[in-house]
Motif scaffolding. Structure first.
Motif, PDB file in Angstrom:
ATOM      1  N   UNK A 176      -7.691   3.779   5.767  1.00 11.97           N
ATOM      2  CA  UNK A 176      -7.158   2.478   6.141  1.00 11.97           C
ATOM      3  C   UNK A 176      -6.057   2.081   5.160  1.00 11.97           C
ATOM      4  N   UNK A 177      -5.022   1.469   5.707  1.00 12.44           N
ATOM      5  CA  UNK A 177      -3.903   1.063   4.860  1.00 12.44           C
ATOM      6  C   UNK A 177      -2.848   2.128   4.695  1.00 12.44           C
ATOM      7  N   UNK A 178      -2.999   3.273   5.373  1.00 11.75           N
ATOM      8  CA  UNK A 178      -2.009   4.336   5.169  1.00 11.75           C
ATOM      9  C   UNK A 178      -0.805   4.148   6.067  1.00 11.75           C
ATOM     10  N   UNK A 179      -0.887   3.265   7.048  1.00 15.05           N
ATOM     11  CA  UNK A 179       0.273   3.007   7.893  1.00 15.05           C
ATOM     12  C   UNK A 179       0.225   3.705   9.238  1.00 15.05           C
ATOM     13  N   UNK A 180      -0.887   4.368   9.565  1.00 14.05           N
ATOM     14  CA  UNK A 180      -0.915   5.096  10.831  1.00 14.05           C
ATOM     15  C   UNK A 180      -0.905   4.151  12.027  1.00 14.05           C
ATOM     16  N   UNK A 181      -1.625   3.032  11.924  1.00 19.22           N
ATOM     17  CA  UNK A 181      -1.655   2.094  13.043  1.00 19.22           C
ATOM     18  C   UNK A 181      -0.306   1.394  13.214  1.00 19.22           C
ATOM     19  N   UNK A 182       0.332   1.064  12.075  1.00 24.21           N
ATOM     20  CA  UNK A 182       1.668   0.455  12.164  1.00 24.21           C
ATOM     21  C   UNK A 182       2.626   1.413  12.869  1.00 24.21           C
ATOM     22  N   UNK A 183       2.555   2.672  12.510  1.00 23.64           N
ATOM     23  CA  UNK A 183       3.417   3.667  13.152  1.00 23.64           C
ATOM     24  C   UNK A 183       3.214   3.651  14.659  1.00 23.64           C
ATOM     25  N   UNK A 184       1.953   3.660  15.055  1.00 23.54           N
ATOM     26  CA  UNK A 184       1.638   3.669  16.482  1.00 23.54           C
ATOM     27  C   UNK A 184       2.180   2.428  17.186  1.00 23.54           C
ATOM     28  N   UNK A 185       2.013   1.276  16.535  1.00 22.34           N
ATOM     29  CA  UNK A 185       2.495   0.038  17.149  1.00 22.34           C
ATOM     30  C   UNK A 185       4.022   0.058  17.278  1.00 22.34           C
ATOM     31  N   UNK A 186       4.686   0.590  16.275  1.00 18.29           N
ATOM     32  CA  UNK A 186       6.143   0.671  16.324  1.00 18.29           C
ATOM     33  C   UNK A 186       6.588   1.539  17.501  1.00 18.29           C
ATOM     34  N   UNK A 187       5.870   2.642  17.699  1.00 15.90           N
ATOM     35  CA  UNK A 187       6.246   3.530  18.801  1.00 15.90           C
ATOM     36  C   UNK A 187       6.018   2.822  20.132  1.00 15.90           C
ATOM     37  N   UNK A 188       4.882   2.115  20.240  1.00  8.33           N
ATOM     38  CA  UNK A 188       4.560   1.466  21.517  1.00  8.33           C
ATOM     39  C   UNK A 188       5.522   0.329  21.844  1.00  8.33           C
ATOM     40  N   UNK A 211      -0.697  15.372  10.877  1.00  5.12           N
ATOM     41  CA  UNK A 211       0.107  14.760   9.829  1.00  5.12           C
ATOM     42  C   UNK A 211      -0.816  13.853   9.032  1.00  5.12           C
ATOM     43  N   UNK A 212      -0.896  14.080   7.731  1.00  7.64           N
ATOM     44  CA  UNK A 212      -1.771  13.279   6.874  1.00  7.64           C
ATOM     45  C   UNK A 212      -0.913  12.214   6.203  1.00  7.64           C
ATOM     46  N   UNK A 213      -1.295  10.972   6.374  1.00  5.62           N
ATOM     47  CA  UNK A 213      -0.500   9.892   5.787  1.00  5.62           C
ATOM     48  C   UNK A 213      -1.181   9.283   4.581  1.00  5.62           C
ATOM     49  N   UNK A 214      -0.373   8.883   3.613  1.00  8.58           N
ATOM     50  CA  UNK A 214      -0.895   8.163   2.461  1.00  8.58           C
ATOM     51  C   UNK A 214       0.087   7.066   2.099  1.00  8.58           C
ATOM     52  N   UNK A 215      -0.346   5.838   2.137  1.00  4.46           N
ATOM     53  CA  UNK A 215       0.456   4.694   1.700  1.00  4.46           C
ATOM     54  C   UNK A 215       1.852   4.673   2.330  1.00  4.46           C
ATOM     55  N   UNK A 216       1.880   4.840   3.641  1.00  6.28           N
ATOM     56  CA  UNK A 216       3.148   4.698   4.350  1.00  6.28           C
ATOM     57  C   UNK A 216       4.034   5.932   4.376  1.00  6.28           C
ATOM     58  N   UNK A 249     -10.517   5.343  -8.246  1.00  9.59           N
ATOM     59  CA  UNK A 249      -9.987   4.037  -7.840  1.00  9.59           C
ATOM     60  C   UNK A 249      -9.679   3.898  -6.369  1.00  9.59           C
ATOM     61  N   UNK A 250      -8.913   2.863  -6.086  1.00 15.77           N
ATOM     62  CA  UNK A 250      -8.607   2.487  -4.716  1.00 15.77           C
ATOM     63  C   UNK A 250      -7.145   2.722  -4.412  1.00 15.77           C
ATOM     64  N   UNK A 251      -6.836   2.551  -3.141  1.00 12.19           N
ATOM     65  CA  UNK A 251      -5.455   2.638  -2.686  1.00 12.19           C
ATOM     66  C   UNK A 251      -4.637   1.540  -3.364  1.00 12.19           C
ATOM     67  N   UNK A 252      -3.475   1.884  -3.943  1.00  9.94           N
ATOM     68  CA  UNK A 252      -2.639   0.817  -4.513  1.00  9.94           C
ATOM     69  C   UNK A 252      -2.135  -0.103  -3.398  1.00  9.94           C
ATOM     70  N   UNK A 253      -1.709  -1.291  -3.759  1.00  4.79           N
ATOM     71  CA  UNK A 253      -1.232  -2.215  -2.745  1.00  4.79           C
ATOM     72  C   UNK A 253       0.079  -1.719  -2.153  1.00  4.79           C
ATOM     73  N   UNK A 254       0.176  -1.737  -0.816  1.00  3.08           N
ATOM     74  CA  UNK A 254       1.426  -1.293  -0.195  1.00  3.08           C
ATOM     75  C   UNK A 254       2.576  -2.259  -0.482  1.00  3.08           C
ATOM     76  N   UNK A 255       2.301  -3.399  -1.093  1.00  3.99           N
ATOM     77  CA  UNK A 255       3.383  -4.311  -1.458  1.00  3.99           C
ATOM     78  C   UNK A 255       4.008  -3.864  -2.783  1.00  3.99           C
ATOM     79  N   UNK A 256       3.289  -3.019  -3.494  1.00  8.76           N
ATOM     80  CA  UNK A 256       3.774  -2.626  -4.810  1.00  8.76           C
ATOM     81  C   UNK A 256       3.403  -1.165  -5.063  1.00  8.76           C
ATOM     82  N   UNK A 257       3.974  -0.243  -4.280  1.00  4.32           N
ATOM     83  CA  UNK A 257       3.594   1.162  -4.435  1.00  4.32           C
ATOM     84  C   UNK A 257       4.109   1.712  -5.749  1.00  4.32           C
ATOM     85  N   UNK A 258       3.411   2.714  -6.305  1.00  2.00           N
ATOM     86  CA  UNK A 258       3.851   3.314  -7.568  1.00  2.00           C
ATOM     87  C   UNK A 258       5.228   3.953  -7.417  1.00  2.00           C
TER      88      UNK A 258
END
Ligand code: SF4
Ligand code: SF4
Lengths: 684, 328
Positions: free
Chosen positions: A394-406, A567-572, A617-626
């Protein structure tokens, strides 16, 4: 390992709600330090059983039988005695960590409260203990985190806090009700590790309730399989996985998709759906679905019989149950065309797609305080007849990608080309035509079907909107296509089981003969035994109708079964992309390696010997990626690198580069690592 | 946290300024103080009327915007101008504001507290006798207009005085008895006796709405997982409910608190009228009839300030109860 008197003994436990018999005679015993796994699908009564043991059922439930905790009877005991035992001698970890903590109190205070209820200590001492416990369950910076509120904790962190609370008073028994179901796989692996630590520290017995045969395989000593409110097979973990004597267990194991099984073999689903507890069949409750059923099966419900030392099964034909008989419902293996990419036409191309959300704050005067980089430049394509699995936590951006395509509009940056048409240059008419050729199936079958429409109307609706003649015969054809009966057309969605509803959703998507189908977690809401049937159906439809799929899922095992490429996604970003077997058998990106190694296998022996790469640890915030490589804060490879090598990870963001034919990896230091051995190679 | 409240305060002040300016414009545009002089005998000469109106800043021959500027400048200095009869608005309203806010504040506190308790208890004993009874009563109270309710209270009060107490326990008219000479404590007692029935009449409606609202919130929370966690760690059901459920269920109710305040001010107008209190509500109606622009504008301003104070109080309570707001 399992010496001594049982600490918890449940005998002939029955729970009824009104006329509904949710639990019908469960007996088990756990000894100190032992882990008992209780496995079953939804509605099997496994969670009700544990709530009954804890005395947490609502007053409308009638509980009979006996539950003895250290020899003390709990059923019918006064509330006061139960209150004294709960949290002290027996404690519980619940499924949903997001709601298990009171939102308005500090996490540390909530743990300290658990300590203070049962021990005569001061507030300060209790707080010190709470911090110790948080440290024990692996929360970094425990002193400071103890002052945090639940909403400041991620799901995995909250579950750790709940575990800390459960072990606060050194309990003798910990009941875990689906403790990792709501978590991502890499977090699940961490939490299971914490549970093991907790058990080591307290020496408690653990009752682990789950629907996931993989989770208990490496963790439990003994397993109890429940079906329709009763145990149908009990035994040592190896007996259950390798020498099962009950067709249901066989069916369950046969229907789980496994990451370690390559090649396209269809799964063996169990036909039908579990019976409703309000309407059980007269004899063996599994009889309507059992491939081995004979006439006597419907006469009386078989009792649990001893079938081996410490191994019981409730089946009259237990002696004939071999290891995985060929199921009579097995789908015909579809010989998939693999390889030979390139020749086919491209149906979907995504090129450098970017999607950002502004992060807003304030109520009346909104201010922008940051940007969420949900998708940060990803590229892939899907060719005719091909399935691409888009996976990630969760949070990797896969759903956003799908919504963008749709959406079929011009993306913020990059390009989306659907069926040869660039979405940035679409006229309204073209968009309508693409909507017809690209259909979508959503996760929740019930939410996406209008409850007031009959199945016929649901299927006829798209036909009418796009003006296709003779809806009646097309609807019948569609129902046949997805394995439903033509007579079902007159019924409403709520009359169907989850699996059937998803079939209706698929039928609706297929109504207009699309070329590309986008599937958003299509099977993740379904029980394993049903999920397998839907996966097989999707696979069969694809080769029959020449469809292409974009399959978005978090479950890598499911993707291995259905996808040609992954395709494996991580943080967008895409971490790794390539042909399914290549990626699964030899993942090269450290994240893919960790992800694959975290998935539990329903195979106790392999689970015990397997190497697991735990992520910190956890997924870093997508607002502030490393900076540089987004994975570097958690990358196990990064830690092994020398300082001069590391600077490359910190400074430059790796692009996906092709390292083999159809295998791209976004890592500067990618190398092959086998984390899941292929099942067939080592287990003949 | 302080920053959050400061930002909120700023937002509210802007709203108050906008609301009271609009109220002034509306009152100044719609009311016609000149007509007050029309039926005087002998009819004053127009020049005198003009001079009088100008002195009061009520002359419709002065452009509205100019009158508004004069008024606003006065308000900024804490002066609300003069009434149509030439007395100070400030003095008149200071006394009346005390009367009204005493009533509204007491009513609000009683109403919300009792309402929350009733609602919470009803939720815990869902479908029990208390739940059914409180549900039925709430709907009954909500269905009856305030006027009828207050009159009924007066009837019940006097009946109780005569038949149960045999003395005047509930006093039903005015805020205090004239010419009473019983010392300080006697005065307080007398005021309390006058206060009971109006407060009850104002609270009843609030209790009804708050209890409904709280009951629903509580029912949501009762099924929540964290209550199960609290019980599983060894809290008794009662402590889990008071410590974990009630506290969490209060959060949305607090937001509701601010909204109620505005409606309560209107509700108070009826109550004042019926119990013969000389409060703001009464004066608002009177001043509309006497075309008293400045008084109308001043009351609107006070109401806006009151709603502001209530919203701010609700924000502070909200932040105190909910850590998620504090960090946001
Ligand atoms: S008793 Fe009969 S129906 Fe039941 S599991 Fe055994 S073979 Fe199947
Ligand atoms: S680029 Fe560096 S940090 Fe990123 S995955 Fe590769 S080794 Fe790890």
């Amino acid at each position: 390992m399992t010496a001594g008197e049982p600490v918890l003994e449940v005998r002939d436990l029955h729970v009824t709600f009104g006329d509904v018999r949710a639990v019908r005679g469960v007996s088990y015993a756990v000894r100190p330090g032992e882990v008992l796994g209780i496995v079953g699908e939804s509605g099997s009564g496994k969670s009700v059983t544990s709530a009954a043991v804890m005395g947490l059922l609502p007053p409308s439930a009638t509980v009979t039988g006996s539950v003895r905790l250290r020899g003390q009877e709990l059923i019918g005991a006064p509330e006061k005695r139960l209150t004294a035992l709960r949290g002290k001698t027996i404690s519980m970890v619940f499924q949903d960590p997001l709601s298990a903590l009171t939102p308005v109190y500090r996490v540390g205070d909530q743990i300290a409260e658990a300590v203070r209820i049962h021990q005569k200590v001061t507030k300060e001492q209790a707080m010190v203990r709470a911090v110790e416990l948080l440290d024990l369950v692996g929360i970094p910076n425990p002193g400071q985190r103890a002052l945090g509120f639940p909403h400041e904790f991620s799901g995995g962190m909250r579950q750790r806090a709940v575990i800390a609370m459960a072990i606060a008073n050194d309990p003798d028994v910990i009941i875990c009700d689906e403790p990792t179901t709501a978590l991502d796989v890499t977090i699940q692996a961490q939490v299971l590790e914490v549970l093991k630590t907790a058990q080591r520290e307290t020496g408690a017995a653990i009752v682990m309730i789950t629907h996931d045969l993989g989770v208990v395989a490496g963790f439990a000593d003994r397993v109890l399989v429940m079906y329709a409110g009763r145990p149908v097979e009990v035994g040592a973990v190896d007996d259950i996985y390798y020498r099962m004597r009950m067709p249901y267990t066989v069916g369950l194991l046969g229907s789980i998709p496994r990451v370690d099984r390559g090649g396209r073999q269809p799964l063996v689903p169990i036909e039908g759906a579990p019976p409703s507890p309000a309407a059980l069949p007269p004899g063996c409750p599994f009889e309507p679905r059992c491939p081995m059923a004979v006439e006597e099966c419907s006469v009386a419900e078989p009792a649990l019989l001893e079938v081996g030392p410490g191994h019981e099964a409730a089946c009259i034909r237990w002696a004939d149950v071999g290891v995985r008989p060929p199921g009579r419902h097995a789908a015909q293996a579809a010989a998939a065309v693999r390889g030979g990419r390139g020749a086919q036409e491209v149906v979907l191309r995504v090129d450098g797609l970017v999607k950002q959300y502004p992060l807003m704050k304030g109520s009346l005067f909104k201010r922008r305080v940051g940007t969420v980089h949900a998708v940060a430049g990803i590229s892939f394509d899907i060719r005719q007849g091909e399935t691409l699995g888009l996976v990630g936590e969760s949070g990797c951006g896969k759903t956003t990608t799908l919504m963008e395509i749709l959406e079929l509009v011009k993306p913020q940056d990059g390009r989306i080309v659907v069926l040869g048409q660039d979405t940035a240059r679409l006229a309204a008419g073209d968009r309508m035509a693409i909507r017809r050729d690209m259909q979508v199936v959503f996760q929740d079958p019930l939410a996406s079907l209008d409850p007031r429409m009959t199945v016929h109307d649901i299927l006829a609706e798209p036909l009418r909107t796009h003006r296709r003649g003779d809806t009646g015969s097309r609807v019948r054809e569609l129902l046949r296509l997805v394995g439903l009966d033509e007579s079902h057309a007159a019924r409403y969605p709520q009359d169907f089981s989850g699996g059937q509803r998803q079939r209706i959703g698929i039928a609706r998507a297929l109504a207009l003969e699309p070329k590309l189908v986008v599937l958003d977690e299509p099977v993740s809401a379904l029980d394993v035994s049903i999920q397998a049937g839907v996966i097989n159906l999707l696979d069969a439809l694809k080769s029959r109708l020449g469809l292409s799929y974009l399959f978005v899922a978090h479950d890598l095992a499911v993707v291995r079964y259905i996808a040609d490429r992954v395709a494996v996604m991580y943080l967008g970003r895409i971490a790794e992309i390539g042909q399914v077997d290549t990626v699964y058998d030899g993942p090269m990106h450290p994240y893919t390696q960790a992800l694959l190694s975290a998935i539990p296998l329903p195979d106790p022996e392999r689970e015990r010997t397997r190497r697991r790469i735990l992520l910190d640890g956890d997924l870093p915030s997508p607002a502030d990626p490393p900076s540089g490589c987004r994975f570097r804060t958690r990358c196990p490879k990064f830690r092994t690198l020398a300082a001069n090598e590391r600077s490359r990870c910190v400074e430059s963001e790796p692009e996906v580069r092709a390292l083999a034919q159809d295998h791209g990896v976004a890592c500067h230091y990618a190398e092959k690592l086998e984390v899941v051995q292929n099942h067939e190679e080592s287990h003949p | 946290m302080a920053g959050f409240l400061a930002r909120r305060l700023l937002n509210y002040l802007v709203l108050v300024a906008v609301a009271s300016s609009l109220a002034y414009m509306l009152a100044a545009g719609a009311l016609d103080p000149r007509s007050n002089y029309a039926d005087r005998t002998p009819k004053p000469p127009p020049a005198v009327v003009d001079a009088q109106l100008t002195a009061l800043n009520l002359n419709d021959k002065t452009p509205l915007i100019q009158r508004y500027a004069t008024w606003a400048a006065g308000v900024l200095h804490g002066d609300f101008g003069r009434t149509v009869t030439g007395t100070s608005v400030n003095e008149d309203l200071a006394r009346r504001a005390g009367v009204t806010f005493r009533l509204v504040l007491l009513g609000l506190i009683c109403g919300s507290l009792v309402g929350v308790l009733v609602g919470a208890y009803a939720a815990v004993k869902q479908y029990g006798l208390f739940d059914r009874l409180s549900t039925g009563m709430s709907f009954l109270v909500l269905a009856i207009p305030v006027v009828v309710l207050a009159t009924m209270l007066i009837l019940v009060g006097t009946w109780l005085n005569e038949n149960v107490f045999g003395a005047k326990v509930f006093l039903v008219s005015g805020e205090y008895s004239d010419g009473l000479d019983t010392g300080f404590w006697g005065g307080v007692l007398d005021r309390l006796q006058h206060l009971i029935l109006p407060t009850v009449s104002l609270s009843l409606g609030l209790i009804a709405t708050f209890s409904r609202y709280q009951r629903n919130m509580m029912l949501d929370v009762l099924g929540a997982d964290f209550i199960r966690t609290a019980v599983a760690k060894g809290l008794s059901r009662r402590r889990a409910l008071t410590r974990h459920a009630l506290r969490t269920a209060l959060i949305p109710v607090v937001t509701y608190f601010a909204f109620t305040f505005g409606t309560l001010l209107t509700g108070a107008t009826f109550t004042e009228k019926i119990f013969g209190w000389h409060g703001l509500g009464e004066q608002l109606i009177n001043s509309i009839f006497t075309n008293d622009v400045n008084t109308v504008a001043a009351i609107a301003f006070l109401a806006a300030i009151a709603v502001l104070a209530a919203s701010l109080a609700a924000d502070m309570l909200h932040a105190a109860l909910d850590p998620r707001v504090r960090t946001a």
